[in-house]
Scaffold this motif. Structure first.
Motif, mmCIF file in Angstrom:
data_model
loop_
_atom_site.group_PDB
_atom_site.id
_atom_site.type_symbol
_atom_site.label_atom_id
_atom_site.label_comp_id
_atom_site.label_asym_id
_atom_site.label_seq_id
_atom_site.Cartn_x
_atom_site.Cartn_y
_atom_site.Cartn_z
ATOM 1 N N ILE A 120 39.504 -57.258 61.652
ATOM 2 C CA ILE A 120 40.062 -56.505 62.699
ATOM 3 C C ILE A 120 39.875 -57.751 64.020
ATOM 4 O O ILE A 120 38.858 -58.301 64.052
ATOM 5 C CB ILE A 120 39.234 -55.216 63.406
ATOM 6 C CG1 ILE A 120 39.732 -54.582 64.646
ATOM 7 C CG2 ILE A 120 37.849 -55.500 63.281
ATOM 8 C CD1 ILE A 120 39.153 -53.360 64.810
ATOM 9 N N ASP A 121 41.043 -57.595 64.298
ATOM 10 C CA ASP A 121 41.062 -58.888 65.504
ATOM 11 C C ASP A 121 42.225 -58.816 66.627
ATOM 12 O O ASP A 121 43.078 -57.640 66.468
ATOM 13 C CB ASP A 121 41.259 -60.290 65.069
ATOM 14 C CG ASP A 121 42.990 -60.412 64.260
ATOM 15 O OD1 ASP A 121 43.500 -59.261 63.984
ATOM 16 O OD2 ASP A 121 43.319 -61.479 64.204
ATOM 17 N N SER A 172 38.343 -64.243 70.810
ATOM 18 C CA SER A 172 37.075 -64.231 71.383
ATOM 19 C C SER A 172 36.531 -63.122 72.342
ATOM 20 O O SER A 172 35.321 -62.902 72.170
ATOM 21 C CB SER A 172 36.672 -65.670 71.508
ATOM 22 O OG SER A 172 37.146 -66.115 72.822
ATOM 23 N N GLY A 173 37.284 -62.686 73.258
ATOM 24 C CA GLY A 173 37.032 -61.775 74.072
ATOM 25 C C GLY A 173 36.534 -60.392 73.358
ATOM 26 O O GLY A 173 35.728 -59.982 73.910
ATOM 27 N N PHE A 174 37.315 -60.312 72.487
ATOM 28 C CA PHE A 174 37.158 -58.964 71.562
ATOM 29 C C PHE A 174 35.788 -58.964 70.806
ATOM 30 O O PHE A 174 35.051 -58.093 70.931
ATOM 31 C CB PHE A 174 38.461 -58.931 70.708
ATOM 32 C CG PHE A 174 38.271 -57.747 69.804
ATOM 33 C CD1 PHE A 174 37.796 -56.347 70.130
ATOM 34 C CD2 PHE A 174 37.833 -57.951 68.264
ATOM 35 C CE1 PHE A 174 37.682 -55.386 69.080
ATOM 36 C CE2 PHE A 174 37.916 -57.179 67.389
ATOM 37 C CZ PHE A 174 37.897 -55.659 67.786
ATOM 38 N N HIS A 222 40.510 -69.261 65.955
ATOM 39 C CA HIS A 222 40.892 -67.949 66.075
ATOM 40 C C HIS A 222 39.593 -67.391 65.232
ATOM 41 O O HIS A 222 39.025 -67.886 64.208
ATOM 42 C CB HIS A 222 41.970 -67.493 65.358
ATOM 43 C CG HIS A 222 42.483 -66.066 65.451
ATOM 44 N ND1 HIS A 222 42.777 -65.490 66.526
ATOM 45 C CD2 HIS A 222 42.403 -64.954 64.548
ATOM 46 C CE1 HIS A 222 42.946 -64.300 66.611
ATOM 47 N NE2 HIS A 222 42.598 -63.765 65.282
ATOM 48 N N VAL A 223 39.171 -65.987 65.955
ATOM 49 C CA VAL A 223 38.172 -65.440 65.339
ATOM 50 C C VAL A 223 38.411 -63.609 65.046
ATOM 51 O O VAL A 223 39.299 -63.271 66.171
ATOM 52 C CB VAL A 223 36.793 -65.615 66.080
ATOM 53 C CG1 VAL A 223 37.109 -65.049 67.602
ATOM 54 C CG2 VAL A 223 35.543 -65.025 65.371
ATOM 55 N N ASN A 240 48.676 -56.066 69.653
ATOM 56 C CA ASN A 240 47.585 -55.362 69.943
ATOM 57 C C ASN A 240 46.483 -55.635 68.967
ATOM 58 O O ASN A 240 46.579 -56.100 68.020
ATOM 59 C CB ASN A 240 47.600 -53.723 70.042
ATOM 60 C CG ASN A 240 48.855 -53.406 70.759
ATOM 61 O OD1 ASN A 240 49.001 -54.144 72.140
ATOM 62 N ND2 ASN A 240 49.709 -52.433 70.530
ATOM 63 N N VAL A 241 45.069 -55.283 69.318
ATOM 64 C CA VAL A 241 43.939 -55.230 68.269
ATOM 65 C C VAL A 241 44.242 -54.411 67.248
ATOM 66 O O VAL A 241 44.914 -53.279 67.245
ATOM 67 C CB VAL A 241 42.897 -54.568 68.919
ATOM 68 C CG1 VAL A 241 41.368 -54.398 67.687
ATOM 69 C CG2 VAL A 241 42.317 -55.562 70.134
ATOM 70 N N GLU A 242 44.437 -55.125 65.902
ATOM 71 C CA GLU A 242 44.531 -54.372 64.705
ATOM 72 C C GLU A 242 43.856 -54.773 63.480
ATOM 73 O O GLU A 242 43.117 -55.568 63.583
ATOM 74 C CB GLU A 242 46.066 -54.664 64.507
ATOM 75 C CG GLU A 242 46.556 -56.021 64.093
ATOM 76 C CD GLU A 242 47.891 -56.354 64.001
ATOM 77 O OE1 GLU A 242 48.316 -57.421 63.494
ATOM 78 O OE2 GLU A 242 48.751 -55.488 64.292
ATOM 79 N N ILE A 243 43.832 -53.837 62.435
ATOM 80 C CA ILE A 243 43.285 -54.357 61.358
ATOM 81 C C ILE A 243 44.527 -54.796 60.501
ATOM 82 O O ILE A 243 45.443 -54.275 60.126
ATOM 83 C CB ILE A 243 42.666 -53.011 60.544
ATOM 84 C CG1 ILE A 243 41.737 -52.506 61.341
ATOM 85 C CG2 ILE A 243 42.076 -53.317 59.309
ATOM 86 C CD1 ILE A 243 40.999 -50.985 60.889
ATOM 87 N N ARG A 244 44.105 -55.996 59.806
ATOM 88 C CA ARG A 244 45.072 -56.675 59.130
ATOM 89 C C ARG A 244 44.362 -57.658 57.985
ATOM 90 O O ARG A 244 43.058 -57.895 58.153
ATOM 91 C CB ARG A 244 45.933 -57.615 60.014
ATOM 92 C CG ARG A 244 45.360 -58.600 60.893
ATOM 93 C CD ARG A 244 46.461 -59.309 61.365
ATOM 94 N NE ARG A 244 45.927 -60.326 62.375
ATOM 95 C CZ ARG A 244 46.446 -61.512 62.730
ATOM 96 N NH1 ARG A 244 47.686 -61.818 62.199
ATOM 97 N NH2 ARG A 244 45.897 -62.421 63.538
#
Length: 211
Positions: free
Chosen positions: A185-186, A128-130, A174-175, A193-197
């Protein structure tokens, strides 16, 4: 005949009695010898009455809780970051005109940023910080909570969801930011790490902010 029978019994009994060994004294002799050695060969050490005896101490240890470790990680991440905070971005957003496409472009800039519990800066993000940090750059204020982000905004039907919308999973635990085609992306979880999945669960919903 009466005389002969006792005589036979006596004859048989004699060898058995004669074969019984005499009691051994070896055990008693060994005990006596041991006591003699202890009394004559014993060593004695005189110790002064004022001798200081070192008292051995037990090793001590302390346990660190998971929460303490997370706070320490967050402090370390914040110490390495000198850029704008969420509050600063909201006060002066670099993208004052909200655009879902631009949200996606900004979000992709942070691929590779490590997950940090409680983090909401490029030094480290939690989920959620992201999303909070990305949306703050458009002047949109999101709570630092996946469940609160999932229960706010405007609910969007899956068929109407667009890249840039929020996708909420795990019952609000989760978001991430939707990219279309069942992708997002999360900031996943500690160690990643932050990633696309891919969106990993069919139990999810979409929320739109900025409209």
């Amino acid at each position: 005949m009466a005389i002969a029978v006792p005589a036979i019994f006596c004859t048989v009994a004699l060898p058995a009695y004669a074969a019984r060994p005499a009691p051994s004294t070896a055990g008693a002799d060994a005990t006596a010898e041991l006591q003699h050695m202890k009394s004559t060969d014993a060593q004695a050490v005189a110790v002064a009455s004022d001798v200081q005896v070192d008292v051995s101490t037990r090793d001590s240890f302390t346990a660190t809780s998971v929460a303490e470790l997370k706070r320490a990680q967050l402090r370390a991440a914040l110490a390495t970051y000198s850029g704008p905070s969420v509050r600063a971005l909201l006060a002066n957003p670099p993208y004052p005109n909200f655009s879902l496409d631009q949200v996606v472009a900004v979000a992709k800039q942070y691929v590779g940023v490590p997950y940090v519990y409680g983090g909401n800066t490029p030094a480290g993000f939690d989920c959620s910080g992201f999303t909070q940090y990305v949306y703050a750059q458009f002047g949109v204020s999101l709570p630092h909570s996946a469940s609160h982000q999932g229960s706010g905004g405007t609910a969007i039907a899956p068929s109407a969801a667009l890249p840039g919308d929020l996708v909420v999973m795990d019952g609000g635990g989760h978001v991430g930011i939707y990219l279309g085609g069942n992708m997002m992306i999360d900031a996943p979880y500690p160690g990643l790490n932050v990633e696309i999945r891919a969106i990993y669960t069919p139990s999810h919903w979409f929320v739109r902010y900025g409209i």
